[in-house]
Write a protein that holds these residues in place. Structure first.
Motif, mmCIF file in Angstrom:
data_model
loop_
_atom_site.group_PDB
_atom_site.id
_atom_site.type_symbol
_atom_site.label_atom_id
_atom_site.label_comp_id
_atom_site.label_asym_id
_atom_site.label_seq_id
_atom_site.Cartn_x
_atom_site.Cartn_y
_atom_site.Cartn_z
ATOM 1 N N PHE A 1 30.723 41.846 46.324
ATOM 2 C CA PHE A 1 29.724 42.633 47.102
ATOM 3 C C PHE A 1 30.583 43.192 48.399
ATOM 4 O O PHE A 1 30.272 44.224 48.966
ATOM 5 C CB PHE A 1 28.778 41.734 47.520
ATOM 6 N N CYS A 2 31.332 41.909 49.026
ATOM 7 C CA CYS A 2 31.939 42.524 50.284
ATOM 8 C C CYS A 2 32.964 43.501 50.003
ATOM 9 O O CYS A 2 33.041 44.460 50.755
ATOM 10 C CB CYS A 2 32.696 41.095 50.821
ATOM 11 N N LEU A 3 33.542 43.658 48.789
ATOM 12 C CA LEU A 3 34.590 44.622 48.502
ATOM 13 C C LEU A 3 33.835 46.049 48.530
ATOM 14 O O LEU A 3 34.274 46.957 49.052
ATOM 15 C CB LEU A 3 35.456 44.132 47.252
ATOM 16 N N ARG A 4 32.745 45.981 47.714
ATOM 17 C CA ARG A 4 31.975 47.238 47.571
ATOM 18 C C ARG A 4 31.440 47.731 48.832
ATOM 19 O O ARG A 4 31.538 48.912 48.985
ATOM 20 C CB ARG A 4 30.938 46.838 46.423
ATOM 21 N N GLU A 5 30.957 46.873 49.730
ATOM 22 C CA GLU A 5 30.442 47.230 50.910
ATOM 23 C C GLU A 5 31.363 47.613 51.981
ATOM 24 O O GLU A 5 31.025 47.828 52.963
ATOM 25 C CB GLU A 5 29.677 46.236 51.441
ATOM 26 N N GLY A 6 32.861 47.459 51.658
ATOM 27 C CA GLY A 6 33.945 48.034 52.667
ATOM 28 C C GLY A 6 34.003 46.617 53.617
ATOM 29 O O GLY A 6 34.784 47.156 54.683
ATOM 30 N N ILE A 7 33.614 45.607 53.564
ATOM 31 C CA ILE A 7 33.876 44.584 54.604
ATOM 32 C C ILE A 7 35.327 43.827 54.408
ATOM 33 O O ILE A 7 35.848 43.523 55.443
ATOM 34 C CB ILE A 7 32.750 43.504 54.246
ATOM 35 N N VAL A 8 35.787 43.989 53.108
ATOM 36 C CA VAL A 8 37.169 43.505 52.998
ATOM 37 C C VAL A 8 37.688 44.627 52.271
ATOM 38 O O VAL A 8 37.149 45.443 51.335
ATOM 39 C CB VAL A 8 37.117 42.120 52.236
ATOM 40 N N ALA A 9 39.019 44.430 52.117
ATOM 41 C CA ALA A 9 39.890 45.340 51.564
ATOM 42 C C ALA A 9 40.482 44.797 50.163
ATOM 43 O O ALA A 9 41.039 45.594 49.272
ATOM 44 C CB ALA A 9 41.137 46.025 52.095
ATOM 45 N N LEU A 10 40.344 43.599 50.002
ATOM 46 C CA LEU A 10 40.877 43.010 48.706
ATOM 47 C C LEU A 10 39.808 41.902 48.278
ATOM 48 O O LEU A 10 39.150 41.047 49.082
ATOM 49 C CB LEU A 10 42.093 41.976 49.002
ATOM 50 N N ASP A 11 39.389 41.613 47.048
ATOM 51 C CA ASP A 11 38.795 40.705 46.428
ATOM 52 C C ASP A 11 39.680 39.478 46.194
ATOM 53 O O ASP A 11 40.470 39.533 45.133
ATOM 54 C CB ASP A 11 38.025 40.867 44.888
ATOM 55 N N VAL A 12 39.479 38.514 46.930
ATOM 56 C CA VAL A 12 40.443 37.328 46.851
ATOM 57 C C VAL A 12 40.049 36.389 45.547
ATOM 58 O O VAL A 12 40.800 35.398 45.180
ATOM 59 C CB VAL A 12 40.716 36.290 48.063
ATOM 60 N N THR A 13 38.908 36.727 44.980
ATOM 61 C CA THR A 13 38.344 35.738 43.754
ATOM 62 C C THR A 13 38.825 36.308 42.629
ATOM 63 O O THR A 13 38.485 35.741 41.648
ATOM 64 C CB THR A 13 37.043 35.602 43.986
ATOM 65 N N ALA A 14 39.327 37.411 42.433
ATOM 66 C CA ALA A 14 39.633 38.083 41.322
ATOM 67 C C ALA A 14 40.466 37.470 40.281
ATOM 68 O O ALA A 14 40.175 37.507 39.194
ATOM 69 C CB ALA A 14 40.471 39.569 41.415
ATOM 70 N N GLY A 15 41.230 36.624 40.720
ATOM 71 C CA GLY A 15 42.081 35.701 39.822
ATOM 72 C C GLY A 15 41.457 34.139 39.802
ATOM 73 O O GLY A 15 42.094 33.293 38.874
ATOM 74 N N VAL A 16 40.175 33.974 40.274
ATOM 75 C CA VAL A 16 39.668 32.529 40.095
ATOM 76 C C VAL A 16 38.741 32.562 39.114
ATOM 77 O O VAL A 16 37.659 33.344 39.119
ATOM 78 C CB VAL A 16 39.309 32.219 41.599
ATOM 79 N N LYS A 17 38.886 31.751 38.210
ATOM 80 C CA LYS A 17 38.174 31.709 36.870
ATOM 81 C C LYS A 17 37.142 30.408 37.079
ATOM 82 O O LYS A 17 37.753 29.292 37.284
ATOM 83 C CB LYS A 17 38.893 31.504 35.699
ATOM 84 N N ALA B 1 31.038 25.875 37.928
ATOM 85 C CA ALA B 1 31.078 27.093 37.277
ATOM 86 C C ALA B 1 29.976 28.146 37.846
ATOM 87 O O ALA B 1 30.200 29.178 38.483
ATOM 88 C CB ALA B 1 31.062 27.283 35.688
ATOM 89 N N ARG B 2 28.991 27.697 38.299
ATOM 90 C CA ARG B 2 27.649 28.378 38.691
ATOM 91 C C ARG B 2 27.953 28.683 40.296
ATOM 92 O O ARG B 2 27.624 29.820 40.434
ATOM 93 C CB ARG B 2 26.414 27.523 38.684
ATOM 94 N N ALA B 3 28.634 27.419 40.864
ATOM 95 C CA ALA B 3 29.102 27.907 42.307
ATOM 96 C C ALA B 3 29.913 28.894 42.338
ATOM 97 O O ALA B 3 29.830 29.856 43.242
ATOM 98 C CB ALA B 3 29.316 26.566 42.760
ATOM 99 N N VAL B 4 30.895 28.872 41.400
ATOM 100 C CA VAL B 4 32.102 29.764 41.620
ATOM 101 C C VAL B 4 31.493 31.348 41.099
ATOM 102 O O VAL B 4 32.116 32.067 41.887
ATOM 103 C CB VAL B 4 33.237 29.275 40.503
ATOM 104 N N VAL B 5 30.713 31.116 40.425
ATOM 105 C CA VAL B 5 30.210 32.651 39.941
ATOM 106 C C VAL B 5 29.336 33.269 41.260
ATOM 107 O O VAL B 5 29.471 34.321 41.504
ATOM 108 C CB VAL B 5 29.044 32.398 38.871
ATOM 109 N N ALA B 6 28.723 32.279 41.918
ATOM 110 C CA ALA B 6 28.184 32.845 43.152
ATOM 111 C C ALA B 6 29.075 33.347 44.345
ATOM 112 O O ALA B 6 28.915 34.384 44.856
ATOM 113 C CB ALA B 6 27.265 31.649 43.899
ATOM 114 N N VAL B 7 30.316 32.711 44.273
ATOM 115 C CA VAL B 7 31.222 32.931 45.319
ATOM 116 C C VAL B 7 31.926 34.177 45.089
ATOM 117 O O VAL B 7 32.103 34.992 45.736
ATOM 118 C CB VAL B 7 32.149 31.764 45.582
#
Length: 307
Positions: A93-109, A81-87
């Protein structure tokens, strides 16, 4: 959308955590370690671009954490869980910085760790440790007895106890001011045994230990400085060994024991919440599971028709 090399994006994220978020060195090291393994996992899938990462890749990383590989042992739910939180933090962060257009971890719990009951000592074990801490009588032994009496008598965290100043005590009212997480403060009562130990320490031992660098610190080390968390831990460990307490004991064990014994004695869970300085009563309620377990054990061993 063109991506950015993973290594550079991870480096930028770690800099953000250290400079802008002000994370501690230990926490930052954990994030760095987890993200290094994440980058290695993606490299094994020939992915070195943030924008190329898919949800399936993140889920694959989670599965790899749980199963392990030749270079890494399997991780339990808490470590995974700790590692997934880091990812997840990295991809947000990448989404906020405009590096990517989508957060692919949004559905990963993150996996939910199994609820673990706090370990509490019984009263006889606590009393044996307290007695062992003050013998033979020396200035340091009287300090040790006062320290452990405060830990068990107030439920203080170890950082709160060693952070105490002399003026935080009100010996007349029998209270102490504790400074908890997030700068929150609370005033809690101090029992008669702890008060007696503190008064003895202040009258006979602290003046002996005090030096120019002592300042207002309540608990002093042999050189007159403020007692550290590590030294306080050692005080308890050695007292437990002298007392013949075979189970593993830490400063938090006394905090767990404080809460459990209060609830065993009929204290309201919300009162215990205030004494412990928990922001949510949900955190405190895990101690009620301990008392239920004790009731169940007693019932099973004592009732003629329990089996």
């Amino acid at each position: 959308m063109s991506g950015e090399p993973l290594q550079r994006a991870v480096s930028d994220y770690l800099s953000h955590l250290g400079v802008e978020r002000g994370l501690s060195a230990n926490t930052l090291a954990s994030y760095r370690r987890d993200l290094r393994r994440y980058v290695e996992h993606l490299a094994g899938r020939s992915i070195d671009d943030v924008a190329a990462v898919q949800e399936a890749d993140v889920l694959g990383f989670l599965a790899a954490l749980r199963t392990g590989d030749p270079d890494h042992p399997p991780l339990g739910p808490a470590s995974s869980a700790r590692a997934v939180v880091a990812v997840r933090g990295f991809h947000k962060f990448c989404l906020r910085e405009g590096i990517v257009a989508l957060d692919v971890t949004a559905g990963v719990k993150p996996p939910r760790p199994a609820a673990r009951l706090p370990k509490a000592l019984d009263l006889e074990q606590v009393e044996a440790i307290l007695e062992a801490s003050g013998a033979p009588e020396t200035a340091l032994a009287r300090r040790d007895r006062a320290l452990l009496e405060v830990l068990y008598g107030t439920g203080a965290r170890i950082s709160e106890a060693v952070g105490l100043d002399v003026d935080d005590l009100d010996l007349t009212d029998g209270t102490v001011l504790l400074r908890g997480k997030g700068g929150k403060q609370r005033i809690v009562p101090v029992g008669s045994f702890a008060l007696a130990a503190i008064e003895t320490y202040l009258a006979t031992s602290r003046p002996t230990l005090a030096a120019l660098q002592s300042g207002p610190a309540l608990f002093l080390n042999a050189r007159g400085g403020r007692l550290s968390r590590q030294s306080a831990w050692t005080v308890l460990t050695k007292a437990a060994q002298r007392a013949g307490v075979a189970v593993e004991v830490s400063p938090h064990t006394l905090r767990h024991s404080f809460a459990t014994h209060l609830l065993d004695g009929g204290a309201d869970v919300r009162v215990v919440q205030e004494l412990l300085g928990h922001a949510s009563v949900t955190t405190t309620q895990i101690y009620t599971l301990v008392t239920i377990e004790r009731l169940r054990e007693t019932y099973a061993s004592a009732h003629p028709r329990a089996r």
